[in-house]
Design a protein around this motif. Sequence first.
Motif, PDB file in Angstrom:
ATOM      1  N   VAL A 215       3.665   1.241  12.310  1.00 39.44           N
ATOM      2  CA  VAL A 215       3.669   2.240  10.843  1.00 39.44           C
ATOM      3  C   VAL A 215       3.999   1.570   9.788  1.00 39.44           C
ATOM      4  O   VAL A 215       5.095   0.797   9.660  1.00 39.44           O
ATOM      5  N   ASN A 216       3.353   1.391   8.776  1.00 37.59           N
ATOM      6  CA  ASN A 216       3.344   0.657   7.597  1.00 37.59           C
ATOM      7  C   ASN A 216       3.727  -0.700   7.613  1.00 37.59           C
ATOM      8  O   ASN A 216       4.548  -1.275   7.014  1.00 37.59           O
TER       9      ASN A 216
ATOM     10  N   LYS B  10       1.155  10.070   4.650  1.00 40.92           N
ATOM     11  CA  LYS B  10       1.184   9.107   3.756  1.00 40.92           C
ATOM     12  C   LYS B  10       1.265   7.737   4.386  1.00 40.92           C
ATOM     13  O   LYS B  10       1.473   6.777   3.600  1.00 40.92           O
ATOM     14  N   ASN B  11       1.805   7.837   5.787  1.00 40.72           N
ATOM     15  CA  ASN B  11       1.957   6.402   6.431  1.00 40.72           C
ATOM     16  C   ASN B  11       0.826   5.999   6.934  1.00 40.72           C
ATOM     17  O   ASN B  11      -0.119   6.456   6.842  1.00 40.72           O
ATOM     18  N   GLN B  12       0.838   4.507   6.942  1.00 39.62           N
ATOM     19  CA  GLN B  12      -0.370   3.663   7.467  1.00 39.62           C
ATOM     20  C   GLN B  12      -0.156   3.563   8.965  1.00 39.62           C
ATOM     21  O   GLN B  12       0.700   2.934   9.356  1.00 39.62           O
ATOM     22  N   PHE B  13      -1.273   4.024   9.928  1.00 41.41           N
ATOM     23  CA  PHE B  13      -0.811   3.824  11.398  1.00 41.41           C
ATOM     24  C   PHE B  13      -2.046   2.816  11.785  1.00 41.41           C
ATOM     25  O   PHE B  13      -3.138   2.835  11.587  1.00 41.41           O
ATOM     26  N   GLN B  14      -1.318   1.848  12.481  1.00 38.85           N
ATOM     27  CA  GLN B  14      -2.273   0.652  12.940  1.00 38.85           C
ATOM     28  C   GLN B  14      -2.105   0.550  14.516  1.00 38.85           C
ATOM     29  O   GLN B  14      -1.002   0.757  15.021  1.00 38.85           O
ATOM     30  N   VAL B  15      -2.857   0.007  15.322  1.00 38.01           N
ATOM     31  CA  VAL B  15      -2.731  -0.555  16.630  1.00 38.01           C
ATOM     32  C   VAL B  15      -3.161  -1.654  16.786  1.00 38.01           C
ATOM     33  O   VAL B  15      -4.151  -2.269  16.458  1.00 38.01           O
TER      34      VAL B  15
ATOM     35  N   LYS C 258       0.752  -1.237   0.137  1.00 38.53           N
ATOM     36  CA  LYS C 258       0.026  -0.072  -0.025  1.00 38.53           C
ATOM     37  C   LYS C 258       0.672   1.188  -0.021  1.00 38.53           C
ATOM     38  O   LYS C 258       0.749   2.225  -0.889  1.00 38.53           O
ATOM     39  N   LEU C 259       2.014   1.493   0.859  1.00 33.27           N
ATOM     40  CA  LEU C 259       2.740   2.486   0.914  1.00 33.27           C
ATOM     41  C   LEU C 259       3.373   2.725  -0.111  1.00 33.27           C
ATOM     42  O   LEU C 259       3.544   3.745  -0.767  1.00 33.27           O
ATOM     43  N   ASN C 260       3.984   1.589  -0.756  1.00 35.11           N
ATOM     44  CA  ASN C 260       4.782   1.567  -2.223  1.00 35.11           C
ATOM     45  C   ASN C 260       3.955   1.751  -3.458  1.00 35.11           C
ATOM     46  O   ASN C 260       4.383   1.722  -4.556  1.00 35.11           O
TER      47      ASN C 260
ATOM     48  N   PHE D  18      10.152   2.354   3.619  1.00 33.85           N
ATOM     49  CA  PHE D  18       9.502   1.814   4.982  1.00 33.85           C
ATOM     50  C   PHE D  18       8.843   3.143   5.587  1.00 33.85           C
ATOM     51  O   PHE D  18       7.685   2.643   6.374  1.00 33.85           O
ATOM     52  N   LEU D  19       9.210   4.249   5.228  1.00 31.92           N
ATOM     53  CA  LEU D  19       8.555   5.419   5.797  1.00 31.92           C
ATOM     54  C   LEU D  19       8.420   6.504   4.790  1.00 31.92           C
ATOM     55  O   LEU D  19       9.323   6.658   4.008  1.00 31.92           O
ATOM     56  N   ALA D  20       7.117   6.847   4.708  1.00 32.94           N
ATOM     57  CA  ALA D  20       7.050   8.001   3.828  1.00 32.94           C
ATOM     58  C   ALA D  20       7.497   9.388   4.179  1.00 32.94           C
ATOM     59  O   ALA D  20       7.660   9.783   5.335  1.00 32.94           O
ATOM     60  N   ASP D  21       7.855  10.259   3.384  1.00 33.81           N
ATOM     61  CA  ASP D  21       8.479  11.678   3.659  1.00 33.81           C
ATOM     62  C   ASP D  21       7.494  12.540   4.591  1.00 33.81           C
ATOM     63  O   ASP D  21       7.513  13.070   5.104  1.00 33.81           O
ATOM     64  N   LYS D  22       6.107  12.473   3.822  1.00 30.19           N
ATOM     65  CA  LYS D  22       5.030  13.233   4.519  1.00 30.19           C
ATOM     66  C   LYS D  22       4.226  12.543   5.482  1.00 30.19           C
ATOM     67  O   LYS D  22       3.879  11.307   5.081  1.00 30.19           O
TER      68      LYS D  22
END
Length: 987
Positions: A134-135, A109-114, A43-45, A102-106
Amino acid sequence: MAIQAEQVLEDNLVSQLKTLGYTVAQITDEQSLLANLKAQLEKLNCLKEPLTDNEFKQILNALSKGSVFEKANTLRDRLQINRDAFSEGNRDGNGSAMYIQFLADKWDKNQFQVTRQVTVEGRFKNRYDVTILVNGLPLVQIELKRRGLELKEAFNQINRYQRHSYWASYGLFQYVQTFVISNGVNSKYYANNKNQSFKQTFYWADEDNKRYTELTQFADTFLQREQLATLIQKYVVLNETDRILMVMRPYQIYATENIVERVIERNEIALSGQRVENFNGYIWHTTGSGKTLTSFKTAQILTGVSEVHKVVFVVDRKDLDYQTSKEFNSFAKGCVDSTDNTNLLVNQFTDAPIAANKINEHRNTKLIVTTIQKLNNAISHKRYTSRMERLKDKAIVFIFDECHRSQFGDTHQRIVSFFNNHQLFGFTGTPIFADNAISKASRKTTTKDLFDECLHKYTIVDAIKDENVLKFGIEYVGRYKQVDSANEMDIDVEGIDTKELLASPARLVKITDYIIANHNRKTHSKTFTGMFCVSSVEMLIKYYDLFQQKKQAGEHNLRIATIFSYSANEEDPDANGFLDEAGEEFELDKIAEPKAAYNSAVYSHSRDKLEQFIGDYNAMFETSYTTKDSEAFYNYYNDISKKVRERKVDILLVVNMFLTGFDSKPLNTLYVDKNLKHHGLIQAFSRTNRILSEQKSQGNIISFRNLKKATDDALTLFSNKNAKETVIMPPYEDFVGLFNEALDKMKTIAPDIESVDDLRDEEQELEFVKAFRELMRLKNVLSTFADFDFDDVALDEQGFENYKSKYLDLYDKVKTDNSKEKVSILEEVDFELELIQRDEINVRYILQLLAQLKGADNDKEYEYRYKTIMQLLGGSPDLRSKKELIEQFIEENLNNLDSSTEVMDEFDSFWEKEKLKMVDEICREESLVSERFKALVDKMIYTNQEPLREDIIAIMEKAPSVLKRKKIIPRLTEKAKAFVSTFYGGM
């Protein structure tokens, strides 16, 4: 009302994070963790097609490599993998390269889950409370304890996870950047660095330093997604020198953001064509609160602002130039090209070619670290100004370290006059206000005059409240009496300051004797170090000679070292109580060659004396420093500062040098025979209050002058009128009362020694450990007072030692019992063994007692000495592992010796045999290669670190299967550590 259960705390936190925009993920084990990671990376990429098993395997293999530090670099990098041939979008049949981030600059744009209760099996099966992904990667781990439990238990639980399971399989939990611990009432965060102590855990707070301690408040602010992403991407710092992660504290972040915001705002106004004025500022962060890290991060971020041409970090002495450059480079390797001379500085400013024959290779140094003296040369000497002229209109940001010293001279005016497009920012722990300014009518006299407004403030009161620095324990020693003959009575003379009295030989001898008699007590048997500041070079020479005479007479074995400037600061500047405002500039040309205007007789005397003192230093440390060569003297300065930090110097004797800008965590005691006030007093006192360990409970100040009013005035000026209660430790009598209260509490759990053995379960044992630990903390503080005597408290020394043995027995029980699957709750309490260290008791000391045992005249004396030895062996963590072997030596060898003088040689022979026997036994039992095991032990001793998993596998005759490694590697690691502890620790 029932106490809130940990489960309720966890449920509420997950629900709260959901409202903050986190997606709740159902992840319970490694398999589901990996499946989720794959989906999130796709998803991130923005992959049009899923990763194949082979492609994902490449990613996992890359993610599994390296230490926590190396994985932190991997997280921030892009990974190149080879796409499988014939996959969709790649129909030519050849695998092509693609890059995975593995980390987006903004942040958005990252996916946050718990998720929660993820189970990972390593040495034991561990279930982690709450994990923030995160991602798909676990970047924040939250450990909770129910309300009422000690927060430190959550910290210790994470330490246990680091030992037991974070490394397991692909080691994805080693990607955690920040840990959070909470018991609902208190919440703290800290970086993923397994070598740090609980003292490196931090509260989150707002810009005014109002803490968010309650978990709900903490989550709403710290765990807010944008805030958390910014923290991970900007404010987790990778220390290259120590290869560890560091995380910035809230006040450091606010200071950095305020400066960066001010620079960006100024550039926006300038681009709009408006006139730009007064966009400077200063940061007031108390001494010891981490200004170097703050200034580094500020400078690093500013180098990324395209409108800024250069960022120049300015210090005021060469020693700080060296020290700060080294610290900056530790945060980002090679980020600073330190300037050794003015020509090099000009080359850096102008991006001159590296060498004449390499005209296309430019430095492009955007971040420069230099001294204010070299900067002054660059803009005022004709030989450089023609090259510097082209920079006049460039946007240059200057950051001044310790600006309370460096900016009150003509150089400041030259800088602001030369550069038309400059911004100035200062960092100081002690600003100059109207009250502590040295008035000069023609100059600006306060920090605000020079730097405009204060952009962020964090005072010594804030730092002590947050436990980021220590309190001061101040003792005033020596009272002078004046005889009133008419009334036949003594009158106390407060603030007496006659040169004749202060310099009298009898007084100097008394002070020297006091230091010799009390230094071990103040520094916990030289676990820490001290500094002695005096009023002039003349006084320093007298004190140094006294210490040397008494050392030659066998009255002490303290390692005394000294350094002072013997040129411009020869005369006593101490009459006004300020430290030398020039900061006792470290100019090599001034130090090496006298000026004609100086008093040649005084100059010659002090230089000769310093040469003699350096000769003593050379003899002590086998070095060859001198004042006759500028570079050799500068190297002496660096070496002496290094040896103080390494605890090889017991007392450093100074006038002004080292009282500002010098950080040494092991330094805990300052002896003062010098008038100090305002910023000079706070700076000098603050050499002692860096956080280090539980044993370092306060900074000790022993003043031989009445500085009480000066101390109160300084604390009022730099914090507030009520600061005294926060900053200064209570008196001796208060700690006696606290000790007795803690003793009463402990005796409700264990009324006598025997009752410790009768504690019915681990819950009660835990309560005893906590109660006795508090007693040890208070005894640790009491023992630094010269007045301390066990007669003053309600427990005699023997009783204290007996309880201590029971405390250590419980520690041994946890340490040695590795058989059970269930982890003992005692593992999560910190036994704080450093509080037990005393009197440098080691094996050599025990051997001296064994020699005395051999020489005992009768059975009664023998029995007494034997019991003493056994008690010492049982009371020291380092020696308990050796107790059985030493008992064996006494039984088998002592009676066969002809005299006590043979004990040492015979013991060395015995020890070597037992060591080899133990190596053979371990290697036989575990099928290890003997030579490899010995090499591993040598490596452990040299690095002072636990062996890595691959180190353990390498010593085996045959590498076990992956399944068996989970049990074998931890077992062998413990055996190797136990071997090193027994045969090398405390020797």
